[in-house]
Design an enzyme around this catalytic site. Sequence first.
Site, mmCIF file in Angstrom:
data_model
loop_
_atom_site.group_PDB
_atom_site.id
_atom_site.type_symbol
_atom_site.label_atom_id
_atom_site.label_comp_id
_atom_site.label_asym_id
_atom_site.label_seq_id
_atom_site.Cartn_x
_atom_site.Cartn_y
_atom_site.Cartn_z
ATOM 1 C CE1 TYR A 173 -7.568 -62.667 -6.242
ATOM 2 C CE2 TYR A 173 -6.801 -64.173 -7.931
ATOM 3 C CZ TYR A 173 -7.613 -63.133 -7.537
ATOM 4 O OH TYR A 173 -8.468 -62.575 -8.446
ATOM 5 C CB SER A 201 -13.079 -75.560 -10.690
ATOM 6 O OG SER A 201 -13.542 -76.706 -10.000
HETATM 7 N N1 NAP Z 1 -10.131 -58.975 -10.669
HETATM 8 C C1 NAP Z 1 -10.921 -59.214 -9.667
HETATM 9 O O1 NAP Z 1 -11.255 -58.326 -8.853
HETATM 10 C C2 NAP Z 1 -11.465 -60.586 -9.479
HETATM 11 C C3 NAP Z 1 -12.543 -60.794 -8.600
HETATM 12 C C4 NAP Z 1 -13.044 -62.101 -8.487
HETATM 13 C C5 NAP Z 1 -12.477 -63.134 -9.210
HETATM 14 N N2 NAP Z 1 -11.411 -62.898 -10.034
HETATM 15 C C6 NAP Z 1 -10.777 -64.005 -10.820
HETATM 16 O O2 NAP Z 1 -11.792 -64.724 -11.500
HETATM 17 C C7 NAP Z 1 -11.739 -66.093 -11.132
HETATM 18 C C8 NAP Z 1 -13.114 -66.724 -11.176
HETATM 19 O O3 NAP Z 1 -14.033 -66.030 -10.369
HETATM 20 P P1 NAP Z 1 -14.620 -66.621 -9.006
HETATM 21 O O4 NAP Z 1 -13.645 -67.591 -8.427
HETATM 22 O O5 NAP Z 1 -15.033 -65.436 -8.200
HETATM 23 O O6 NAP Z 1 -15.984 -67.322 -9.426
HETATM 24 P P2 NAP Z 1 -16.497 -68.334 -10.566
HETATM 25 O O7 NAP Z 1 -15.395 -68.841 -11.385
HETATM 26 O O8 NAP Z 1 -17.659 -67.665 -11.214
HETATM 27 O O9 NAP Z 1 -17.113 -69.491 -9.672
HETATM 28 C C9 NAP Z 1 -16.315 -70.333 -8.891
HETATM 29 C C10 NAP Z 1 -17.280 -71.275 -8.161
HETATM 30 O O10 NAP Z 1 -17.954 -72.082 -9.135
HETATM 31 C C11 NAP Z 1 -17.745 -73.463 -8.823
HETATM 32 N N3 NAP Z 1 -17.604 -74.204 -10.079
HETATM 33 C C12 NAP Z 1 -16.604 -74.141 -10.985
HETATM 34 N N4 NAP Z 1 -16.843 -74.954 -12.010
HETATM 35 C C13 NAP Z 1 -18.034 -75.549 -11.758
HETATM 36 C C14 NAP Z 1 -18.804 -76.515 -12.449
HETATM 37 N N5 NAP Z 1 -18.406 -77.013 -13.609
HETATM 38 N N6 NAP Z 1 -19.973 -76.911 -11.897
HETATM 39 C C15 NAP Z 1 -20.392 -76.410 -10.700
HETATM 40 N N7 NAP Z 1 -19.693 -75.506 -9.999
HETATM 41 C C16 NAP Z 1 -18.520 -75.076 -10.522
HETATM 42 C C17 NAP Z 1 -16.506 -73.515 -7.967
HETATM 43 O O11 NAP Z 1 -16.591 -74.592 -7.065
HETATM 44 P P3 NAP Z 1 -15.555 -75.853 -7.157
HETATM 45 O O12 NAP Z 1 -14.222 -75.284 -6.745
HETATM 46 O O13 NAP Z 1 -16.151 -76.813 -6.192
HETATM 47 O O14 NAP Z 1 -15.571 -76.329 -8.574
HETATM 48 C C18 NAP Z 1 -16.581 -72.195 -7.204
HETATM 49 O O15 NAP Z 1 -17.415 -72.326 -6.080
HETATM 50 C C19 NAP Z 1 -11.122 -66.043 -9.729
HETATM 51 O O16 NAP Z 1 -10.674 -67.301 -9.300
HETATM 52 C C20 NAP Z 1 -10.054 -65.019 -9.938
HETATM 53 O O17 NAP Z 1 -8.942 -65.596 -10.621
HETATM 54 C C21 NAP Z 1 -10.918 -61.640 -10.189
#
Ligand code: NAP
Length: 277
Positions: free
Chosen positions: A47, A228
């Site tokens: 990241y 977020s």
């Molecule tokens: N191990 C792996 O391979 C892997 C892969 C992917 C992710 N991850 C981890 O998992 C975490 C989460 O996954 P992700 O970032 O892919 O996706 P996520 O958490 O499913 O979604 C993030 C998205 O949702 C939005 N969001 C968050 N809260 C919200 C709310 N209350 N209402 C509306 N929209 C909202 C965010 O926008 P805003 O910022 O505008 O709120 C962002 O666009 C990552 O940050 C990372 O730490 C790990």
Amino acid sequence: MQVVEAHGAKIPAIGFGTWNLDGETCARGVAAALDIGYRHVDTAAGYRNEDRVGEGIRAAGVPREEIFLTTKVAPEELEEKAFLASVERSLKLLRIDPVDLVLIHWPSKTIPVADTIATLNKVKQNGWTRHIGVSNFTVKLLDEAWAATDEPLVTNQCEYHPYLNQDKLRAACFGHGMCFTAFSPLGRQVVLQDPIIVALAKKKGRTPAQIVIRWDLQQQGTITIPKSSNPEHIRSNFDVFSFSLDDGEMAAITALSKTHMQRVANPPAVAPDWDTK
Ligand SMILES: NC(=O)c1ccc[n+]([C@@H]2O[C@H](COP(=O)([O-])OP(=O)(O)OC[C@H]3O[C@@H](n4cnc5c(N)ncnc54)[C@H](OP(=O)(O)O)[C@@H]3O)[C@@H](O)[C@H]2O)c1
């Protein structure tokens, strides 16, 4: 704070995801999350924000021992020398030593599981992390990992949300005594538009994201790490302990994956042969 236990690790059930957060937004987001009450932060070498995550942790002033901090080793760094150097670099960038959990971010397509797991064991034995685990491992890879490890693997961090059924993989994790960490728990916003989730949110006076996070928290052995950059989302995503979903509501959300199978994280260069296509 709800905690999930596995092989001696006590992991706060909601973590703050930091993928795609960088610079000031990352440091401020981490500090804001900790101020609100999150006690679990998820980062990764890949990241490229570990320095900012460390900065946010220090800015919040929460005692180190209250925070569960995870980092990960990238798939291109899994050869032993590069692997060890990657973790040492992570600790330096974070300015935190040890961390609580080091994960293999994606299984290697070229190095045998037994070798990468042996190095992961060394990382723990060197005292650089309190616990070790894996991410994006399938049932088959988990079995190989457990056959090779001397130290317990506490979690498998994988994509999981209402549009992606992971029953088989989750059962395998629990069979090994591991917990299951749901990444992209909001399906990167896709599931937040779902009519059933939107209707439930209206009925309960909650946001769609709160409904989905609550659905995670009510499942056995499950940790969820929504990301977020928006202070209001960071706050509301954590405000999920004063309501619950009944059995019918849980089942209605679980049933969505029957008709909406969807994977948001599937990079072809590293994705394994998934249990759920
Ligand atoms: N191990 C792996 O391979 C892997 C892969 C992917 C992710 N991850 C981890 O998992 C975490 C989460 O996954 P992700 O970032 O892919 O996706 P996520 O958490 O499913 O979604 C993030 C998205 O949702 C939005 N969001 C968050 N809260 C919200 C709310 N209350 N209402 C509306 N929209 C909202 C965010 O926008 P805003 O910022 O505008 O709120 C962002 O666009 C990552 O940050 C990372 O730490 C790990």
